[in-house]
Write an enzyme that holds these catalytic residues in place. Structure first.
Site, mmCIF file in Angstrom:
data_model
loop_
_atom_site.group_PDB
_atom_site.id
_atom_site.type_symbol
_atom_site.label_atom_id
_atom_site.label_comp_id
_atom_site.label_asym_id
_atom_site.label_seq_id
_atom_site.Cartn_x
_atom_site.Cartn_y
_atom_site.Cartn_z
ATOM 1 N N LYS A 8 0.859 -1.203 0.000
ATOM 2 C CA LYS A 8 0.000 0.000 0.000
ATOM 3 C C LYS A 8 0.889 1.245 0.000
ATOM 4 O O LYS A 8 1.971 1.218 -0.585
ATOM 5 C CB LYS A 8 -0.987 -0.054 1.153
ATOM 6 N N HIS A 86 -8.858 -2.890 -6.292
ATOM 7 C CA HIS A 86 -8.784 -2.931 -4.821
ATOM 8 C C HIS A 86 -9.847 -1.993 -4.247
ATOM 9 O O HIS A 86 -10.063 -0.898 -4.755
ATOM 10 C CB HIS A 86 -7.386 -2.533 -4.348
ATOM 11 N N GLU A 158 -11.418 -10.159 -1.106
ATOM 12 C CA GLU A 158 -11.061 -9.329 0.049
ATOM 13 C C GLU A 158 -12.330 -8.681 0.595
ATOM 14 O O GLU A 158 -12.745 -7.617 0.103
ATOM 15 C CB GLU A 158 -10.088 -8.218 -0.371
ATOM 16 N N SER A 195 -6.786 -9.091 6.705
ATOM 17 C CA SER A 195 -6.323 -9.431 8.058
ATOM 18 C C SER A 195 -5.702 -10.818 8.172
ATOM 19 O O SER A 195 -5.654 -11.386 9.268
ATOM 20 C CB SER A 195 -7.467 -9.288 9.077
ATOM 21 N N GLY A 217 -1.056 -5.535 5.876
ATOM 22 C CA GLY A 217 -0.248 -5.247 7.063
ATOM 23 C C GLY A 217 0.919 -6.206 7.257
ATOM 24 O O GLY A 217 2.050 -5.779 7.544
HETATM 25 P P1 13P Z 1 -4.625 -6.342 5.506
HETATM 26 O O1 13P Z 1 -3.867 -7.626 5.364
HETATM 27 O O2 13P Z 1 -3.819 -5.250 6.151
HETATM 28 O O3 13P Z 1 -5.962 -6.537 6.131
HETATM 29 O O4 13P Z 1 -4.886 -5.794 4.021
HETATM 30 C C1 13P Z 1 -5.412 -6.656 3.082
HETATM 31 C C2 13P Z 1 -5.360 -5.994 1.765
HETATM 32 O O5 13P Z 1 -6.054 -5.021 1.525
HETATM 33 C C3 13P Z 1 -4.424 -6.533 0.782
HETATM 34 O O6 13P Z 1 -4.671 -6.006 -0.485
#
Ligand code: 13P
Length: 234
Positions: A8, A86, A158, A195, A217
């Site tokens: 990100k 996304h 997601e 997550s 994350g």
């Molecule tokens: P997290 O793993 O931080 O929840 O983010 C997932 C994500 O958006 C991957 O593209």
């Protein structure tokens, strides 16, 4: 197992260089690892244990499009994968499904594999709209593609309510969505994102339709990432 790392909008240049050094020690075992750094660091990529992905691409080709990065430019940097659709782009940047479709086409025309993200909000889930919405998101994104092009797409489920919240769906819920994706795109690999971490991977592994993970994350924590990769495989 595919494990894609979505950094990100994180890390300074110095931090990215240090992070990349740490990633170079990661043992991928039998997994295919894909690093999707912030666009400014794509050209700094120098890893041999993972492939390079982008977090975004322009819906346009080369030309007068200030601030955009064309698929052909990504390809010239050895980018092999690109995240599209996304929820953070669809919500924050008002990217619509037709735009996602243009991006998917540009990527495929430049031999870059799209990682198409789909997912529903908590409210939509509670209203029982998940199946309908996911099917809509996929069908619009792949409109007018050839069967061969469709077969190349990776789809990441997601759930929006799961991203960065520590909440994950039940195995039954993930199975329901991934089997729907495989009904629409039988040849596609399916990822789970939201997550996912080194603690809940044992639970997520119960879902046999998961071909891999899209990590947000956790992608920024190389030590925990290695634990995740090891656990994801056995
Ligand atoms: P997290 O793993 O931080 O929840 O983010 C997932 C994500 O958006 C991957 O593209």
């Amino acid at each position: 197992m595919i494990i894609a790392l979505n950094n990100k909008c994180n890390l300074s240049k110095k931090e990215f260089e240090l992070y990349q050094k740490e990633l170079s020690n990661i043992k991928e075992n039998d997994s295919k690892l894909i690093l999707c750094p912030t666009a400014t660091y794509l050209a700094l990529y120098n890893l041999s244990n993972m492939e390079l992905g982008s977090q975004n691409v322009s819906k346009n080709n080369l030309g007068a499009h200030t601030g955009e990065i064309a698929a052909s430019q990504l390809a010239s940097l050895n980018v092999k994968y690109c995240i599209v659709g996304h929820s953070e782009r669809r919500n924050d940047e008002h990217e619509d499904l037709e735009t996602v479709n243009l991006k998917v086409k540009n990527l495929l025309n430049n031999h870059i594999i799209p990682i198409l993200c789909v997912g529903e909000t908590k409210e939509e889930k509670e209203k029982g709209q998940t199946r309908y919405l996911i099917a809509e998101q996929i069908k619009t994104a792949i409109a007018s593609l050839t069967p061969e092009e469709k077969s190349k797409i990776i789809v990441a489920y997601e759930p929006i309510w799961s991203i960065g919240t520590g909440l994950i769906p039940t195995i039954d819920d993930i199975n329901m969505v991934l089997s729907l994706i495989k009904e629409i795109l039988p040849m596609s690999k399916t990822l789970y994102g939201g997550s996912a971490n080194d603690e809940n991977i044992d639970y997520l592994k119960k879902c046999k339709l998961i071909d891999g993970y899209l990590l947000g994350g956790l992608s920024l924590k190389p030590e925990k990432l290695q634990i995740f990769i090891n656990k994801a495989q056995n």
